[in-house]
Scaffold this active site. Structure first.
Site, PDB file in Angstrom:
ATOM      1  N   ARG A 162       0.879  -1.180   0.000  1.00  0.00           N
ATOM      2  CA  ARG A 162       0.000   0.000   0.000  1.00  0.00           C
ATOM      3  C   ARG A 162       0.905   1.215   0.000  1.00  0.00           C
ATOM      4  NH1 ARG A 162      -2.753   3.915  -0.080  1.00  0.00           N
ATOM      5  NH2 ARG A 162      -4.861   4.205   0.690  1.00  0.00           N
TER       6      ARG A 162
ATOM      7  N   GLU B 120     -11.530   4.588  -5.444  1.00  0.00           N
ATOM      8  CA  GLU B 120     -11.689   3.133  -5.411  1.00  0.00           C
ATOM      9  C   GLU B 120     -12.251   2.597  -6.725  1.00  0.00           C
ATOM     10  OE1 GLU B 120     -10.492   1.312  -2.936  1.00  0.00           O
ATOM     11  OE2 GLU B 120      -9.931   3.146  -1.895  1.00  0.00           O
TER      12      GLU B 120
ATOM     13  N   ARG C 194      -0.807  -5.189   4.896  1.00  0.00           N
ATOM     14  CA  ARG C 194      -0.161  -4.765   3.653  1.00  0.00           C
ATOM     15  C   ARG C 194       1.089  -3.980   4.033  1.00  0.00           C
ATOM     16  NH1 ARG C 194      -5.192  -1.605   1.046  1.00  0.00           N
ATOM     17  NH2 ARG C 194      -4.938  -0.610   3.067  1.00  0.00           N
TER      18      ARG C 194
END
Length: 181
Positions: free
Chosen positions: A71, A79, A122
Protein backbone atom coordinates in the site's frame (compact mmCIF):
# COMPACT_ATOMS: atom_id res chain seq x y z
CA UNK A 1 59.40 18.15 49.11
CA UNK A 2 56.29 20.36 49.11
CA UNK A 3 56.98 21.48 45.52
CA UNK A 4 57.37 17.88 44.40
CA UNK A 5 54.14 16.92 46.13
CA UNK A 6 52.21 19.76 44.43
CA UNK A 7 53.71 18.89 41.08
CA UNK A 8 52.73 15.23 41.52
CA UNK A 9 49.20 16.31 42.52
CA UNK A 10 48.98 18.52 39.40
CA UNK A 11 50.10 15.68 37.15
CA UNK A 12 47.67 13.31 38.81
CA UNK A 13 44.86 15.83 38.26
CA UNK A 14 45.84 16.17 34.60
CA UNK A 15 45.76 12.39 34.20
CA UNK A 16 42.44 12.20 36.02
CA UNK A 17 40.98 15.02 33.91
CA UNK A 18 42.25 13.45 30.69
CA UNK A 19 40.63 10.14 31.73
CA UNK A 20 37.30 11.94 32.14
CA UNK A 21 37.84 13.74 28.86
CA UNK A 22 38.42 10.46 27.02
CA UNK A 23 35.45 8.82 28.70
CA UNK A 24 33.22 11.74 27.70
CA UNK A 25 34.65 11.70 24.18
CA UNK A 26 33.94 7.98 23.80
CA UNK A 27 30.40 8.45 25.15
CA UNK A 28 29.79 11.36 22.80
CA UNK A 29 31.05 9.45 19.75
CA UNK A 30 28.97 6.44 20.78
CA UNK A 31 25.87 8.59 21.09
CA UNK A 32 26.44 10.21 17.68
CA UNK A 33 26.94 6.83 16.02
CA UNK A 34 23.86 5.42 17.77
CA UNK A 35 21.73 8.39 16.67
CA UNK A 36 22.98 8.04 13.08
CA UNK A 37 22.17 4.34 13.09
CA UNK A 38 18.62 5.11 14.23
CA UNK A 39 18.14 7.48 11.32
CA UNK A 40 19.56 4.99 8.84
CA UNK A 41 17.38 2.19 10.17
CA UNK A 42 14.21 4.26 10.07
CA UNK A 43 14.10 3.80 6.29
CA UNK A 44 15.37 0.77 4.50
CA UNK A 45 15.27 0.12 0.78
CA UNK A 46 14.96 -3.04 -1.18
CA UNK A 47 14.84 -3.91 -4.86
CA UNK A 48 11.53 -5.37 -5.90
CA UNK A 49 9.75 -6.84 -8.92
CA UNK A 50 6.16 -5.95 -9.83
CA UNK A 51 3.92 -9.03 -9.86
CA UNK A 52 0.44 -7.47 -10.11
CA UNK A 53 -1.24 -4.07 -10.33
CA UNK A 54 -4.23 -3.71 -8.01
CA UNK A 55 -5.37 -0.08 -8.23
CA UNK A 56 -3.96 3.43 -8.04
CA UNK A 57 -2.38 3.08 -4.59
CA UNK A 58 -1.75 -0.66 -4.19
CA UNK A 59 0.32 -3.26 -6.04
CA UNK A 60 1.89 -6.66 -5.50
CA UNK A 61 5.67 -7.03 -5.54
CA UNK A 62 8.06 -9.89 -5.13
CA UNK A 63 10.19 -8.96 -2.12
CA UNK A 64 12.93 -11.37 -1.12
CA UNK A 65 11.18 -14.16 -3.02
CA UNK A 66 7.75 -13.52 -1.43
CA UNK A 67 4.74 -11.96 -3.17
CA UNK A 68 3.53 -9.10 -0.95
CA UNK A 69 0.77 -6.52 -1.21
CA UNK A 70 2.16 -3.00 -0.90
CA UNK A 71 0.00 0.00 0.00
CA UNK A 72 1.54 3.29 -1.10
CA UNK A 73 2.16 5.57 1.87
CA UNK A 74 0.37 8.90 2.35
CA UNK A 75 -1.98 8.81 -0.65
CA UNK A 76 -5.49 7.63 -1.42
CA UNK A 77 -6.75 7.10 -4.95
CA UNK A 78 -10.41 6.69 -5.88
CA UNK A 79 -11.69 3.13 -5.41
CA UNK A 80 -12.19 0.81 -8.38
CA UNK A 81 -14.81 -1.26 -6.55
CA UNK A 82 -16.75 -0.42 -3.44
CA UNK A 83 -19.17 -3.20 -2.46
CA UNK A 84 -20.34 -3.87 -6.00
CA UNK A 85 -20.73 -0.21 -6.95
CA UNK A 86 -19.19 1.25 -10.08
CA UNK A 87 -15.73 2.82 -9.84
CA UNK A 88 -15.36 6.24 -8.26
CA UNK A 89 -14.45 9.12 -10.60
CA UNK A 90 -10.82 8.88 -11.76
CA UNK A 91 -10.36 5.40 -10.26
CA UNK A 92 -9.62 3.82 -13.66
CA UNK A 93 -7.30 6.67 -14.63
CA UNK A 94 -5.41 6.36 -11.33
CA UNK A 95 -5.08 2.59 -11.67
CA UNK A 96 -3.97 2.83 -15.31
CA UNK A 97 -1.45 5.59 -14.54
CA UNK A 98 0.06 3.65 -11.64
CA UNK A 99 0.14 0.33 -13.49
CA UNK A 100 1.73 1.88 -16.59
CA UNK A 101 4.41 3.61 -14.50
CA UNK A 102 5.22 0.37 -12.66
CA UNK A 103 5.22 -1.83 -15.79
CA UNK A 104 7.41 0.55 -17.79
CA UNK A 105 9.90 1.13 -14.97
CA UNK A 106 13.47 -0.02 -15.38
CA UNK A 107 13.83 -0.01 -11.59
CA UNK A 108 11.42 -0.03 -8.68
CA UNK A 109 12.55 0.68 -5.14
CA UNK A 110 10.54 0.66 -1.93
CA UNK A 111 11.39 2.75 1.09
CA UNK A 112 9.78 1.97 4.40
CA UNK A 113 8.97 4.19 7.33
CA UNK A 114 9.20 2.78 10.85
CA UNK A 115 5.72 1.25 10.66
CA UNK A 116 5.97 -1.25 7.82
CA UNK A 117 2.47 -2.81 7.81
CA UNK A 118 -1.10 -1.54 8.02
CA UNK A 119 -4.04 -3.18 9.79
CA UNK A 120 -4.75 -5.27 6.66
CA UNK A 121 -1.19 -6.68 6.77
CA UNK A 122 -0.16 -4.76 3.65
CA UNK A 123 3.36 -3.40 3.51
CA UNK A 124 3.42 0.40 3.67
CA UNK A 125 6.04 1.99 1.45
CA UNK A 126 7.21 4.93 -0.53
CA UNK A 127 7.48 3.71 -4.13
CA UNK A 128 10.25 4.94 -6.39
CA UNK A 129 10.03 4.30 -10.12
CA UNK A 130 13.27 5.04 -11.95
CA UNK A 131 14.36 7.13 -8.95
CA UNK A 132 11.21 9.26 -8.93
CA UNK A 133 8.66 9.17 -6.11
CA UNK A 134 5.56 7.57 -7.62
CA UNK A 135 3.22 8.99 -4.97
CA UNK A 136 4.28 12.50 -5.95
CA UNK A 137 3.55 11.81 -9.63
CA UNK A 138 0.13 10.26 -8.91
CA UNK A 139 -0.87 13.21 -6.71
CA UNK A 140 0.56 15.71 -9.21
CA UNK A 141 -1.73 14.29 -11.92
CA UNK A 142 -4.75 14.70 -9.65
CA UNK A 143 -5.32 10.95 -9.31
CA UNK A 144 -4.86 10.87 -5.53
CA UNK A 145 -5.31 12.91 -2.41
CA UNK A 146 -2.81 13.07 0.43
CA UNK A 147 -4.26 10.94 3.22
CA UNK A 148 -3.44 8.64 6.12
CA UNK A 149 -0.63 10.67 7.65
CA UNK A 150 -0.16 8.94 10.99
CA UNK A 151 3.37 10.13 11.53
CA UNK A 152 5.87 12.70 10.33
CA UNK A 153 6.83 10.80 7.18
CA UNK A 154 9.94 11.57 5.20
CA UNK A 155 8.21 12.68 1.97
CA UNK A 156 5.02 14.22 3.37
CA UNK A 157 5.92 17.74 2.26
CA UNK A 158 6.72 16.53 -1.26
CA UNK A 159 3.27 14.97 -1.76
CA UNK A 160 1.50 17.86 -0.02
CA UNK A 161 3.18 20.33 -2.37
CA UNK A 162 2.16 18.21 -5.37
CA UNK A 163 -1.42 18.15 -4.06
CA UNK A 164 -1.54 21.95 -3.79
CA UNK A 165 -0.49 22.25 -7.44
CA UNK A 166 -3.08 19.69 -8.59
CA UNK A 167 -5.77 21.53 -6.60
CA UNK A 168 -4.81 24.91 -8.08
CA UNK A 169 -4.80 23.47 -11.59
CA UNK A 170 -8.05 21.55 -10.92
CA UNK A 171 -6.53 18.32 -12.18
CA UNK A 172 -8.22 14.94 -11.91
CA UNK A 173 -10.20 14.53 -8.69
CA UNK A 174 -9.77 18.24 -8.03
CA UNK A 175 -11.80 19.08 -11.15
CA UNK A 176 -14.94 17.65 -9.55
CA UNK A 177 -17.23 20.22 -7.97
CA UNK A 178 -17.73 19.92 -4.18
CA UNK A 179 -14.91 17.41 -3.80
CA UNK A 180 -14.17 16.65 -0.15
CA UNK A 181 -10.88 18.24 0.71
Amino acid sequence: MLKTSKRIQKEMMKKKNSKYFYILLVLFIGFVLYEDSLQLNTLESSQVVLTKCVDGDTAHFEINGVDETVRFLAIDTPELEVKGKSPEPYANEAANYTCKALKEATSIKLEYEEEKYDKYDRRLAWVFVDDELLQEKIVEEGFAKVRYLYDDYKYTKVVEDAEKIAQQEKKGVWSIENINK
